[in-house]
Write a protein that holds these residues in place. Structure first.
Motif, PDB file in Angstrom:
ATOM      1  N   UNK A 188       0.837  -1.207   0.000  1.00  0.00           N
ATOM      2  CA  UNK A 188       0.000   0.000   0.000  1.00  0.00           C
ATOM      3  C   UNK A 188       0.868   1.252   0.000  1.00  0.00           C
ATOM      4  N   UNK A 189       1.942   1.215   0.794  1.00  0.00           N
ATOM      5  CA  UNK A 189       2.841   2.377   0.860  1.00  0.00           C
ATOM      6  C   UNK A 189       3.476   2.633  -0.493  1.00  0.00           C
ATOM      7  N   UNK A 190       3.910   1.557  -1.166  1.00  0.00           N
ATOM      8  CA  UNK A 190       4.531   1.715  -2.476  1.00  0.00           C
ATOM      9  C   UNK A 190       3.539   2.270  -3.482  1.00  0.00           C
ATOM     10  N   UNK A 191       2.280   1.833  -3.402  1.00  0.00           N
ATOM     11  CA  UNK A 191       1.255   2.308  -4.340  1.00  0.00           C
ATOM     12  C   UNK A 191       1.040   3.800  -4.175  1.00  0.00           C
ATOM     13  N   UNK A 192       0.909   4.264  -2.941  1.00  0.00           N
ATOM     14  CA  UNK A 192       0.709   5.695  -2.677  1.00  0.00           C
ATOM     15  C   UNK A 192       1.931   6.488  -3.118  1.00  0.00           C
ATOM     16  N   UNK A 193       3.094   5.958  -2.813  1.00  0.00           N
ATOM     17  CA  UNK A 193       4.329   6.659  -3.154  1.00  0.00           C
ATOM     18  C   UNK A 193       4.454   6.836  -4.666  1.00  0.00           C
ATOM     19  N   UNK A 194       4.134   5.803  -5.446  1.00  0.00           N
ATOM     20  CA  UNK A 194       4.231   5.892  -6.901  1.00  0.00           C
ATOM     21  C   UNK A 194       3.231   6.903  -7.445  1.00  0.00           C
ATOM     22  N   UNK A 195       2.042   6.952  -6.882  1.00  0.00           N
ATOM     23  CA  UNK A 195       1.043   7.915  -7.317  1.00  0.00           C
ATOM     24  C   UNK A 195       1.543   9.334  -7.080  1.00  0.00           C
ATOM     25  N   UNK A 196       2.164   9.556  -5.936  1.00  0.00           N
ATOM     26  CA  UNK A 196       2.653  10.899  -5.629  1.00  0.00           C
ATOM     27  C   UNK A 196       3.813  11.283  -6.541  1.00  0.00           C
ATOM     28  N   UNK A 197       4.672  10.325  -6.854  1.00  0.00           N
ATOM     29  CA  UNK A 197       5.794  10.634  -7.747  1.00  0.00           C
ATOM     30  C   UNK A 197       5.289  10.998  -9.137  1.00  0.00           C
ATOM     31  N   UNK A 198       4.274  10.292  -9.629  1.00  0.00           N
ATOM     32  CA  UNK A 198       3.695  10.608 -10.933  1.00  0.00           C
ATOM     33  C   UNK A 198       3.072  11.997 -10.909  1.00  0.00           C
ATOM     34  N   UNK A 199       2.409  12.327  -9.810  1.00  0.00           N
ATOM     35  CA  UNK A 199       1.789  13.641  -9.652  1.00  0.00           C
ATOM     36  C   UNK A 199       2.855  14.735  -9.741  1.00  0.00           C
ATOM     37  N   UNK A 200       4.011  14.485  -9.119  1.00  0.00           N
ATOM     38  CA  UNK A 200       5.091  15.471  -9.141  1.00  0.00           C
ATOM     39  C   UNK A 200       5.631  15.684 -10.548  1.00  0.00           C
ATOM     40  N   UNK A 201       5.761  14.613 -11.304  1.00  0.00           N
ATOM     41  CA  UNK A 201       6.302  14.728 -12.663  1.00  0.00           C
ATOM     42  C   UNK A 201       5.388  15.581 -13.535  1.00  0.00           C
ATOM     43  N   UNK A 202       4.079  15.387 -13.389  1.00  0.00           N
ATOM     44  CA  UNK A 202       3.123  16.064 -14.261  1.00  0.00           C
ATOM     45  C   UNK A 202       2.924  17.517 -13.877  1.00  0.00           C
ATOM     46  N   UNK A 203       2.803  17.800 -12.578  1.00  0.00           N
ATOM     47  CA  UNK A 203       2.384  19.124 -12.141  1.00  0.00           C
ATOM     48  C   UNK A 203       3.510  19.942 -11.515  1.00  0.00           C
ATOM     49  N   UNK A 204       4.432  19.291 -10.844  1.00  0.00           N
ATOM     50  CA  UNK A 204       5.413  20.034 -10.072  1.00  0.00           C
ATOM     51  C   UNK A 204       6.613  20.501 -10.896  1.00  0.00           C
ATOM     52  N   UNK A 205       6.614  20.217 -12.172  1.00  0.00           N
ATOM     53  CA  UNK A 205       7.670  20.672 -13.062  1.00  0.00           C
ATOM     54  C   UNK A 205       7.314  22.083 -13.544  1.00  0.00           C
ATOM     55  N   UNK A 206       8.201  23.063 -13.315  1.00  0.00           N
ATOM     56  CA  UNK A 206       7.906  24.466 -13.617  1.00  0.00           C
ATOM     57  C   UNK A 206       7.472  24.695 -15.061  1.00  0.00           C
ATOM     58  N   UNK A 207       7.982  23.909 -15.985  1.00  0.00           N
ATOM     59  CA  UNK A 207       7.677  24.159 -17.395  1.00  0.00           C
ATOM     60  C   UNK A 207       6.212  23.882 -17.721  1.00  0.00           C
ATOM     61  N   UNK A 208       5.505  23.171 -16.823  1.00  0.00           N
ATOM     62  CA  UNK A 208       4.103  22.865 -17.073  1.00  0.00           C
ATOM     63  C   UNK A 208       3.150  23.928 -16.546  1.00  0.00           C
ATOM     64  N   UNK A 209       3.625  24.812 -15.696  1.00  0.00           N
ATOM     65  CA  UNK A 209       2.729  25.754 -15.036  1.00  0.00           C
ATOM     66  C   UNK A 209       2.043  26.703 -16.014  1.00  0.00           C
ATOM     67  N   UNK A 210       2.814  27.324 -16.901  1.00  0.00           N
ATOM     68  CA  UNK A 210       2.274  28.369 -17.773  1.00  0.00           C
ATOM     69  C   UNK A 210       1.219  27.823 -18.752  1.00  0.00           C
ATOM     70  N   UNK A 211       1.485  26.745 -19.482  1.00  0.00           N
ATOM     71  CA  UNK A 211       0.452  26.254 -20.420  1.00  0.00           C
ATOM     72  C   UNK A 211      -0.816  25.752 -19.728  1.00  0.00           C
TER      73      UNK A 211
END
Length: 265
Positions: free
Chosen positions: A1-24
């Motif tokens: 369960x911990x690994x599942x949550x952790x992977x979801x959060x890492x994917x979330x970071x890649x998509x949204x937490x990258x500065x180049x994605x903010x403006x578009x």
């Protein structure tokens, strides 16, 4: 369960937490920003936050309306995200908080307010304190919001300690272990070790059960609570310092009328 949550959060970071994605992202939801897609057309300022964070994005073309917007990126697994979206939308529609342009379960785009956070010293000023207390009172007794929360939540008659015991603490214990995986600074780990050993123990359940008030008999005995009223979440407008706005509604719910006042004092 911990690994599942952790992977979801890492994917979330890649998509949204990258500065180049903010403006578009803004152009996807605000028509006047459709041609603004890179740092050539806008500036980005990211503000720290935990677990959510805020991004101020400003168009370099001053004719763009709105020229500045706020992007709030969510990563708080402890709150009811659906409820928060409904709360913010209702308050936005009624002109009580900043205008909401768009929101989903990952982020919200909202109006930028010419404002600043009040200081703890201002909160000790009798005039400012009276304004805060009046605003809390009006928020506590805002009937449309209370009706909406009761409509969305079957557990709306739970007191704040009840919510902490039955909902937040189990998730907090799980999340604390995930934080250990991410944090590498030794000083920060040492602080977390102290928090875990002193507070996040089975004794916290006994403590909360001991202090929780008698359960309310009717919804009329409860009010709408912000549940996080403190200096960081109270803005005063730059044009008029006595115009106050509350922000960050992720913990809003039905609760005891004393809770918000106690949080301030």
């Amino acid at each position: 369960k911990k690994m599942e949550i952790s992977e979801q959060e890492r994917e979330h970071e890649v998509v949204i937490h990258d500065d180049k994605h903010f403006i578009p992202i803004i152009g996807q939801h605000i028509k006047s920003w459709e041609e603004i897609s890179t740092e050539e057309h806008a500036t980005v300022a990211k503000f720290a936050g935990s677990p959510n964070f805020t991004v101020l994005i400003k168009a370099k073309d001053h004719s763009v309306d709105p020229e500045r917007v706020i992007l709030r990126v969510f990563n708080n697994t402890l709150c009811d995200s659906e409820l928060e979206r409904e709360v913010v939308q209702l308050l936005s529609d009624d002109g009580i908080c900043c205008k909401c342009y768009f929101h989903n379960d990952k982020y919200r785009i909202e109006e930028y307010l010419e404002s600043r956070q009040i200081t703890i010293f201002e909160m000790r000023n009798p005039l400012m304190l009276s304004l805060i207390v009046e605003k809390i009172f009006n928020f506590n007794h805002y009937a449309p919001l209370k009706e909406k929360i009761i409509e969305l939540r079957r557990d709306s008659l739970l007191t704040r300690p009840d919510v902490l015991i039955t909902q937040w603490l189990p998730r907090l214990f799980d999340r604390f272990e995930l934080l250990y995986e991410k944090i590498t600074v030794e000083d920060h780990i040492a602080v977390m070790d102290v928090l875990k050993s002193k507070w996040l123990t089975v004794d916290i359940y006994d403590f909360l059960n001991a202090i929780k008030p008698e359960p309310p008999k009717e919804a009329a005995d409860l009010v709408v609570c912000h549940n996080n009223i403190q200096e960081w979440n109270i803005l005063c407008m730059k044009k008029r310092n006595t115009d106050l706005v509350f922000i960050d509604y992720e913990y809003t719910g039905i609760g005891n009328r004393e809770y918000d006042m106690a949080n301030v004092f």
